[in-house]
Scaffold this active site. Structure first.
Site, PDB file in Angstrom:
ATOM      1  N   TYR A 198     -10.715   8.910  -9.830  1.00  0.00           N
ATOM      2  CA  TYR A 198     -11.675   9.900  -9.319  1.00  0.00           C
ATOM      3  C   TYR A 198     -11.365  10.185  -7.865  1.00  0.00           C
ATOM      4  CZ  TYR A 198     -14.081   5.540  -7.856  1.00  0.00           C
ATOM      5  OH  TYR A 198     -14.390   4.301  -7.346  1.00  0.00           O
ATOM      6  N   PRO A 199     -11.650  11.398  -7.439  1.00  0.00           N
ATOM      7  CA  PRO A 199     -11.469  11.705  -6.024  1.00  0.00           C
ATOM      8  C   PRO A 199     -12.761  11.449  -5.249  1.00  0.00           C
ATOM      9  CG  PRO A 199     -11.873  13.738  -7.216  1.00  0.00           C
ATOM     10  CD  PRO A 199     -11.972  12.607  -8.228  1.00  0.00           C
ATOM     11  N   ARG A 220       0.842  -1.210   0.000  1.00  0.00           N
ATOM     12  CA  ARG A 220       0.000   0.000   0.000  1.00  0.00           C
ATOM     13  C   ARG A 220       0.871   1.252   0.000  1.00  0.00           C
ATOM     14  NH1 ARG A 220      -2.898  -3.245  -1.337  1.00  0.00           N
ATOM     15  NH2 ARG A 220      -4.678  -4.197  -0.311  1.00  0.00           N
ATOM     16  N   LYS A 254     -15.698  11.068   2.362  1.00  0.00           N
ATOM     17  CA  LYS A 254     -16.780  10.476   3.143  1.00  0.00           C
ATOM     18  C   LYS A 254     -17.648  11.621   3.667  1.00  0.00           C
ATOM     19  CE  LYS A 254     -15.943   6.096   2.712  1.00  0.00           C
ATOM     20  NZ  LYS A 254     -15.136   5.256   3.584  1.00  0.00           N
ATOM     21  N   HIS A 300     -16.833  -3.445   2.949  1.00  0.00           N
ATOM     22  CA  HIS A 300     -16.319  -2.873   1.694  1.00  0.00           C
ATOM     23  C   HIS A 300     -15.181  -3.746   1.148  1.00  0.00           C
ATOM     24  CE1 HIS A 300     -14.218   0.059  -0.884  1.00  0.00           C
ATOM     25  NE2 HIS A 300     -13.144  -0.290  -0.239  1.00  0.00           N
TER      26      HIS A 300
HETATM   27  O1  76R Z   1      -6.125  -2.464   2.160  1.00  0.00           O
HETATM   28  C1  76R Z   1      -6.886  -3.427   1.975  1.00  0.00           C
HETATM   29  O2  76R Z   1      -6.996  -4.039   0.884  1.00  0.00           O
HETATM   30  C2  76R Z   1      -7.761  -3.843   3.123  1.00  0.00           C
HETATM   31  C3  76R Z   1      -9.226  -3.707   2.837  1.00  0.00           C
HETATM   32  C4  76R Z   1      -9.573  -2.316   2.264  1.00  0.00           C
HETATM   33  C5  76R Z   1      -9.501  -1.074   2.896  1.00  0.00           C
HETATM   34  C6  76R Z   1      -9.039  -0.748   4.312  1.00  0.00           C
HETATM   35  C7  76R Z   1     -10.056  -2.065   0.903  1.00  0.00           C
HETATM   36  C8  76R Z   1     -10.231  -3.051  -0.053  1.00  0.00           C
HETATM   37  N1  76R Z   1     -10.288  -0.726   0.751  1.00  0.00           N
HETATM   38  C9  76R Z   1      -9.951  -0.079   1.932  1.00  0.00           C
HETATM   39  C10 76R Z   1     -10.000   1.281   2.188  1.00  0.00           C
HETATM   40 MN1  76R Z   1     -11.116   0.184  -0.876  1.00  0.00          MN
HETATM   41  N2  76R Z   1     -11.884   1.082  -2.493  1.00  0.00           N
HETATM   42  C11 76R Z   1     -12.411   2.356  -2.547  1.00  0.00           C
HETATM   43  C12 76R Z   1     -13.028   2.559  -3.829  1.00  0.00           C
HETATM   44  O3  76R Z   1     -16.241   3.983  -5.666  1.00  0.00           O
HETATM   45  C13 76R Z   1     -16.373   3.753  -4.453  1.00  0.00           C
HETATM   46  O4  76R Z   1     -17.508   3.558  -3.947  1.00  0.00           O
HETATM   47  C14 76R Z   1     -15.185   3.691  -3.537  1.00  0.00           C
HETATM   48  C15 76R Z   1     -13.821   3.779  -4.234  1.00  0.00           C
HETATM   49  C16 76R Z   1     -12.846   1.401  -4.571  1.00  0.00           C
HETATM   50  C17 76R Z   1     -13.320   1.114  -5.973  1.00  0.00           C
HETATM   51  C18 76R Z   1     -12.129   0.472  -3.711  1.00  0.00           C
HETATM   52  C19 76R Z   1     -11.763  -0.818  -4.086  1.00  0.00           C
HETATM   53  N3  76R Z   1     -11.150   1.963   0.128  1.00  0.00           N
HETATM   54  C20 76R Z   1     -10.569   2.211   1.331  1.00  0.00           C
HETATM   55  C21 76R Z   1     -10.684   3.618   1.623  1.00  0.00           C
HETATM   56  C22 76R Z   1     -10.044   4.328   2.814  1.00  0.00           C
HETATM   57  C23 76R Z   1     -11.033   4.468   3.938  1.00  0.00           C
HETATM   58  C24 76R Z   1     -10.396   5.063   5.171  1.00  0.00           C
HETATM   59  O5  76R Z   1      -9.203   4.823   5.437  1.00  0.00           O
HETATM   60  O6  76R Z   1     -11.145   5.743   5.866  1.00  0.00           O
HETATM   61  C25 76R Z   1     -11.379   4.192   0.573  1.00  0.00           C
HETATM   62  C26 76R Z   1     -11.741   5.657   0.397  1.00  0.00           C
HETATM   63  C27 76R Z   1     -11.668   3.156  -0.351  1.00  0.00           C
HETATM   64  C28 76R Z   1     -12.357   3.314  -1.538  1.00  0.00           C
HETATM   65  N4  76R Z   1     -11.029  -1.618  -1.860  1.00  0.00           N
HETATM   66  C29 76R Z   1     -10.619  -2.833  -1.366  1.00  0.00           C
HETATM   67  C30 76R Z   1     -11.307  -1.777  -3.215  1.00  0.00           C
HETATM   68  C31 76R Z   1     -11.045  -3.156  -3.565  1.00  0.00           C
HETATM   69  C32 76R Z   1     -11.202  -3.733  -4.983  1.00  0.00           C
HETATM   70  C33 76R Z   1     -10.619  -3.810  -2.430  1.00  0.00           C
HETATM   71  C34 76R Z   1     -10.197  -5.271  -2.277  1.00  0.00           C
HETATM   72  C35 76R Z   1      -8.710  -5.293  -2.447  1.00  0.00           C
HETATM   73  C36 76R Z   1      -8.083  -6.656  -2.379  1.00  0.00           C
HETATM   74  O7  76R Z   1      -8.305  -7.355  -1.396  1.00  0.00           O
HETATM   75  O8  76R Z   1      -7.333  -6.957  -3.334  1.00  0.00           O
END
Ligand code: 76R
Length: 241
Positions: A136-137, A120, A140, A163
């Site tokens: 895209y940005p 990461r 929350k 999620h």
């Molecule tokens: O890091 C990790 O993989 C652990 C699980 C995980 C976290 C903590 C994870 C998995 N995400 C995390 C955090 Mn995510 N993610 C997004 C978007 O369009 C939208 O609705 C949201 C945009 C996508 C497409 C996406 C994809 N994620 C976050 C955070 C930070 C939140 C915070 O810290 O407060 C955001 C803003 C965010 C948004 N996420 C995954 C994915 C995918 C595909 C996974 C699975 C990854 C994998 O296991 O390979």
């Protein structure tokens, strides 16, 4: 006067305090339009210059009117990223949009294995075979409808676990890079997705609209779409040859 050819000058530049995050990398997404002044050799030299310093650059041929080229650059020193921006505008590209962020390990991923944390913080991009790209940005929400930041940590963690679970259904088809920008740019995160096909991009974003963390709490900025390719191919595709 100093010049970029003067190695002493560029070393001094990189020692400027405050240009390096304590951990992880600075990330800039630069969106350019071509102009009649765009100079292929100077643009390619700017990328080589950045990569020679150990930084990464991903070039994308963009679709639609918002931009012709996206340049995503990652490096531990913001000063070098700024220099790339200067060199590209100096090479005749017009900067029409941008996003500034840093890599991070989400607070909800504190328990993941060390290897994953390193991926990461220090991702190696672009992923092979995943050239369909979007950015895209997002933030929350903090509103009457729902305030993410007023939820207890445990509730937020649970929503992020849900999620993550829906995200893992896309394992192998997609690489996501979530970079943090609270206090750095207009939204709280930049979302960069690399997929095998454009419909994978659409499907993951659509699927996540139903995750409570997104359905109730997410707000989005503009969406950008393109195809990742080498710098020479991207320049040729937009007529800079
Ligand atoms: O890091 C990790 O993989 C652990 C699980 C995980 C976290 C903590 C994870 C998995 N995400 C995390 C955090 Mn995510 N993610 C997004 C978007 O369009 C939208 O609705 C949201 C945009 C996508 C497409 C996406 C994809 N994620 C976050 C955070 C930070 C939140 C915070 O810290 O407060 C955001 C803003 C965010 C948004 N996420 C995954 C994915 C995918 C595909 C996974 C699975 C990854 C994998 O296991 O390979």
């Amino acid at each position: 006067m100093t010049t970029t050819e003067d190695p002493q000058a560029s070393t001094a530049d990189e020692e400027i305090d405050g240009a390096e995050p304590r951990e992880g990398l600075g990330v800039v997404h630069l969106f350019f339009r071509t102009t009649v002044l765009a100079d292929r050799e100077s643009i390619l030299t700017a990328f080589e210059h950045l990569e020679a310093g150990g930084d990464q650059v991903i070039t994308v041929s963009m679709l639609g009117h918002k931009a012709d080229i996206a340049v995503m650059a990652l490096g531990n020193n913001l000063w070098r990223l700024r220099r790339l921006q200067t060199e590209l505008t100096g090479a005749g590209l017009e900067l029409v949009d941008s996003y500034v962020s840093i890599t991070e390990v989400s607070e909800y991923a504190a328990g993941v294995p060390d290897r994953m944390k390193q991926d990461r913080l220090y991702p190696r991009l672009p992923p092979a075979g995943k050239n369909a790209w979007c950015f895209y940005p997002m933030s929350k929400r903090r509103s009457q409808v729902g305030n993410w930041y007023a939820l207890p940590f445990e509730d937020r963690r649970e929503l992020m676990m849900d999620h993550g679970k829906s995200g893992r259904n896309f394992a192998g088809r997609l690489v996501q890079l979530i970079t943090a920008s609270t206090g750095l740019d207009d939204y709280e995160w930049g979302v960069t997705l690399f997929a095998e096909r454009p419909d994978d991009l659409k499907e993951v974003v659509y699927t996540m609209r139903f995750d409570e963390a997104s359905a109730r709490y997410a707000e989005f900025g503009a969406f950008y779409t393109g195809v990742v390719a080498t710098p020479p191919d991207v320049l040729t595709s937009v007529g800079v040859d």
